[in-house]
Design a protein around this motif. Structure first.
Motif, PDB file in Angstrom:
ATOM      1  N   VAL A   1       0.841  -1.203   0.000  1.00  0.00           N
ATOM      2  CA  VAL A   1       0.000   0.000   0.000  1.00  0.00           C
ATOM      3  C   VAL A   1       0.872   1.247   0.000  1.00  0.00           C
ATOM      4  O   VAL A   1       2.064   1.204   0.338  1.00  0.00           O
ATOM      5  N   ARG A   2       0.267   2.349  -0.370  1.00  0.00           N
ATOM      6  CA  ARG A   2       0.973   3.629  -0.380  1.00  0.00           C
ATOM      7  C   ARG A   2       1.117   4.161   1.038  1.00  0.00           C
ATOM      8  O   ARG A   2       0.194   4.079   1.836  1.00  0.00           O
ATOM      9  N   LYS A   3       2.284   4.715   1.346  1.00  0.00           N
ATOM     10  CA  LYS A   3       2.496   5.324   2.659  1.00  0.00           C
ATOM     11  C   LYS A   3       1.635   6.563   2.796  1.00  0.00           C
ATOM     12  O   LYS A   3       1.478   7.334   1.846  1.00  0.00           O
ATOM     13  N   GLU A   4       1.070   6.736   3.998  1.00  0.00           N
ATOM     14  CA  GLU A   4       0.191   7.884   4.220  1.00  0.00           C
ATOM     15  C   GLU A   4       0.992   9.188   4.236  1.00  0.00           C
ATOM     16  O   GLU A   4       2.150   9.220   4.651  1.00  0.00           O
ATOM     17  N   THR A   5       0.371  10.265   3.748  1.00  0.00           N
ATOM     18  CA  THR A   5       1.006  11.582   3.750  1.00  0.00           C
ATOM     19  C   THR A   5       0.928  12.176   5.147  1.00  0.00           C
ATOM     20  O   THR A   5      -0.128  12.163   5.776  1.00  0.00           O
ATOM     21  N   ARG A   6       2.025  12.688   5.650  1.00  0.00           N
ATOM     22  CA  ARG A   6       2.054  13.263   6.990  1.00  0.00           C
ATOM     23  C   ARG A   6       1.557  14.707   6.957  1.00  0.00           C
ATOM     24  O   ARG A   6       1.688  15.400   5.951  1.00  0.00           O
ATOM     25  N   ALA A   7       1.039  15.149   8.091  1.00  0.00           N
ATOM     26  CA  ALA A   7       0.420  16.475   8.174  1.00  0.00           C
ATOM     27  C   ALA A   7       1.407  17.588   7.833  1.00  0.00           C
ATOM     28  O   ALA A   7       1.021  18.617   7.285  1.00  0.00           O
ATOM     29  N   TYR A   8       2.677  17.379   8.141  1.00  0.00           N
ATOM     30  CA  TYR A   8       3.676  18.429   7.969  1.00  0.00           C
ATOM     31  C   TYR A   8       4.448  18.306   6.653  1.00  0.00           C
ATOM     32  O   TYR A   8       5.424  19.045   6.431  1.00  0.00           O
ATOM     33  N   ASP A  58       8.310  16.361  -8.625  1.00  0.00           N
ATOM     34  CA  ASP A  58       8.117  14.921  -8.792  1.00  0.00           C
ATOM     35  C   ASP A  58       9.039  14.093  -7.906  1.00  0.00           C
ATOM     36  O   ASP A  58       8.791  12.910  -7.658  1.00  0.00           O
ATOM     37  N   LYS A  59      10.104  14.701  -7.386  1.00  0.00           N
ATOM     38  CA  LYS A  59      10.993  14.000  -6.465  1.00  0.00           C
ATOM     39  C   LYS A  59      10.268  13.695  -5.162  1.00  0.00           C
ATOM     40  O   LYS A  59      10.443  12.628  -4.562  1.00  0.00           O
ATOM     41  N   PHE A  60       9.437  14.651  -4.726  1.00  0.00           N
ATOM     42  CA  PHE A  60       8.667  14.459  -3.496  1.00  0.00           C
ATOM     43  C   PHE A  60       7.389  13.654  -3.753  1.00  0.00           C
ATOM     44  O   PHE A  60       6.923  12.927  -2.887  1.00  0.00           O
ATOM     45  N   ASP A  61       6.839  13.841  -4.967  1.00  0.00           N
ATOM     46  CA  ASP A  61       5.559  13.192  -5.273  1.00  0.00           C
ATOM     47  C   ASP A  61       5.703  11.720  -5.622  1.00  0.00           C
ATOM     48  O   ASP A  61       4.710  11.018  -5.796  1.00  0.00           O
ATOM     49  N   LYS A  62       6.933  11.256  -5.716  1.00  0.00           N
ATOM     50  CA  LYS A  62       7.168   9.851  -6.045  1.00  0.00           C
ATOM     51  C   LYS A  62       6.488   8.974  -5.004  1.00  0.00           C
ATOM     52  O   LYS A  62       6.686   9.125  -3.804  1.00  0.00           O
ATOM     53  N   GLU A  63       5.665   8.067  -5.480  1.00  0.00           N
ATOM     54  CA  GLU A  63       4.860   7.237  -4.575  1.00  0.00           C
ATOM     55  C   GLU A  63       5.732   6.270  -3.790  1.00  0.00           C
ATOM     56  O   GLU A  63       6.502   5.495  -4.350  1.00  0.00           O
ATOM     57  N   GLU A  64       5.620   6.326  -2.452  1.00  0.00           N
ATOM     58  CA  GLU A  64       6.337   5.401  -1.588  1.00  0.00           C
ATOM     59  C   GLU A  64       5.358   4.369  -1.059  1.00  0.00           C
ATOM     60  O   GLU A  64       4.232   4.698  -0.683  1.00  0.00           O
ATOM     61  N   THR A  65       5.796   3.119  -1.045  1.00  0.00           N
ATOM     62  CA  THR A  65       4.911   2.038  -0.631  1.00  0.00           C
ATOM     63  C   THR A  65       5.500   1.275   0.553  1.00  0.00           C
ATOM     64  O   THR A  65       6.668   1.425   0.892  1.00  0.00           O
ATOM     65  N   LYS A  66       4.655   0.476   1.177  1.00  0.00           N
ATOM     66  CA  LYS A  66       5.084  -0.384   2.266  1.00  0.00           C
ATOM     67  C   LYS A  66       4.253  -1.663   2.248  1.00  0.00           C
ATOM     68  O   LYS A  66       3.125  -1.682   1.751  1.00  0.00           O
ATOM     69  N   ALA A  67       4.824  -2.738   2.796  1.00  0.00           N
ATOM     70  CA  ALA A  67       4.120  -4.013   2.861  1.00  0.00           C
ATOM     71  C   ALA A  67       3.393  -4.110   4.202  1.00  0.00           C
ATOM     72  O   ALA A  67       3.956  -3.795   5.252  1.00  0.00           O
TER      73      ALA A  67
END
Length: 441
Positions: free
Chosen positions: A153-160, A183-192
């Motif tokens: 799943v995609r890692k949740e975006t933090r408030a800050y 796009d460097k920041f917008d790159k989708e990060e995932t976790k298992a």
């Protein structure tokens, strides 16, 4: 010979059966539940068969959560609180569940009830908002820990996150580096993760070898008197530090800005300390042990020179600024050639190229200031009160109000449980504190 009088006819009222100082009397005196009519007026039709009184429905849930009763089944002991007589028919225990699905499910009714009770407590001058205490506890989900699917799943975006990205690029520009493109920041990060097939919205929580289960996290903020000022429910695998900012914002909106916020070591992060200082709120945070590998120099053995923006290692060499990464950490690197022949190398780094890298978050100065403040005589007592406030709240909620585990499933229903549990605890405390005793005839 014993005279048996069990068949003797008595003339008695239900009011006479309720002890003068019973908790239900105190609760009835502390708050007028008729405010619920205004909150639900748009949820009921004016035509059709008469429905169960909404105040009765909410009072039923308050009996459940105040006295830690698992079922909605009530008995004679609570009829007085509901306003019923001896022979009135009490609603079936499934009535609230049906009304929740038909009327209350997608509303903010329970949050409004929580806020109204909080407002009443504030008007009675029993809330002390100067110091706020934040923590979370896990509530075991109604889900089999062996029934799950593994998912990416995609890692949740933090408030800050937005604020951090701006300051990272500003820091890179200050050091003569190019800012990261969006796009460097917008790159989708995932976790298992492990996702429960029984309750997919819960989170897999691992505390130790014995405690592995699906759970929810109940995050809460309490005042100095132990009143709960705000609560947020998340899956059990959500880190505490991600929720402090929205929880404090919730408290500020409902009761005002606190002077200080106390929390445990899980909340001692650059993001949280920067947020609190920028809000002009004093953080009351504990000492945290260094996490350096045994036998190696610790982080504080490398001295930061703020003027020259560099680190000095134990042998006196300079670690110069290299870059600021997208996580917000500045990297300071040692000279490889000199380190290769250093007598301290075995205690400094295991790097193959003999280069030591020390990182420093762009908000690290806030953490250091919080560390400095924890020694102040004004701040020490604030942190010490955690055990009397938020820790006591969770202990009472689990021991007396049935919050160790849940029979409900889904974030919405668990949020309802959290709101009603803490609202009931607030009513109980307010009722006890403001009780004037029975009026003499």
């Amino acid at each position: 010979m014993i005279t048996i009088q069990r068949d003797q006819l008595e003339m008695i009222t239900l009011d006479q059966l309720v002890p003068p100082n019973h908790l239900v009397r105190k609760m009835e005196a502390a708050i007028d539940f008729t405010f619920i009519y205004d909150l639900v007026k748009d949820m009921y039709s004016e035509v059709g068969r008469p429905s169960i009184d909404p105040v009765i429905l909410v009072k039923l849930t308050f009996i459940q959560y105040t006295f830690g009763i698992r079922s909605m089944r009530t008995n004679m002991a609570y009829r007085w609180f509901l306003g019923y007589g001896f022979h009135d028919k009490v609603p079936h225990f499934s009535t609230f569940g049906k009304n929740y699905e038909r009327r209350f499910k997608d509303t903010d009714l329970f949050e409004q009830i929580f806020c109204r009770i909080l407002m009443t407590a504030a008007n009675k001058k029993v809330i002390s908002v100067e110091h706020v205490f934040v923590d979370s506890t896990h509530v075991k989900a109604s889900a089999n820990k062996r029934k799950f699917e593994k998912k990416i799943v995609r890692k949740e975006t933090r408030a800050y996150q937005g604020r951090l990205q701006e300051e990272i690029n500003q820091d890179r520009e200050n050091h003569g580096k190019k800012p990261f493109p969006p796009d460097k920041f917008d790159k989708e990060e995932t976790k298992a993760i492990k996702e429960s097939t029984t309750d997919p919205e819960s989170g897999y929580y691992v505390k130790d070898e014995r405690t592995k289960q699906f759970a929810y996290s109940f995050h809460a903020a309490a005042d100095g008197n132990g009143f709960v000022l705000g609560t947020i429910v998340t899956p059990g695998n959500t880190h505490d530090s991600h929720i402090l900012e929205p929880l404090v914002e919730q408290v500020i909106e409902k009761v005002g800005k606190p002077e200080a916020v106390a929390a445990d070591a899980a909340y001692k992060t650059p993001a949280i300390t920067s947020y609190l200082f920028n809000k002009e709120i004093t953080p009351a945070l504990p000492y945290t042990r260094p996490r350096t590998k045994e036998g190696f120099f610790r982080k504080h053995d490398y001295v930061y020179d703020e003027h020259f923006d560099c680190y000095l290692c134990p042998s006196g060499e300079t670690l110069k600024y290299s870059t600021t990464n997208k996580e917000g950490y500045r990297e300071y690197k040692s000279p490889k050639q000199i380190c290769a022949t250093c007598s301290f190398l075995s205690r400094c780094t295991e790097s193959k190229d003999h280069q030591k890298v020390v990182t420093r978050h762009i908000w690290q100065a806030y953490v250091e200031e919080a560390d400095h403040l924890r020694h102040h005589q004004e701040v020490k007592p604030i942190y010490a009160k955690r055990k009397e406030t938020i820790e006591r709240v969770f202990a009472d909620a689990k021991e007396k109000h049935g919050m160790r585990w849940t029979t409900l499933r889904g974030l919405k229903k668990l949020s309802m449980q959290a709101m009603l549990t803490f609202a009931a605890m607030n009513v109980k405390k307010m009722a006890t504190w403001t009780w004037q005793g029975p009026k003499m005839a």
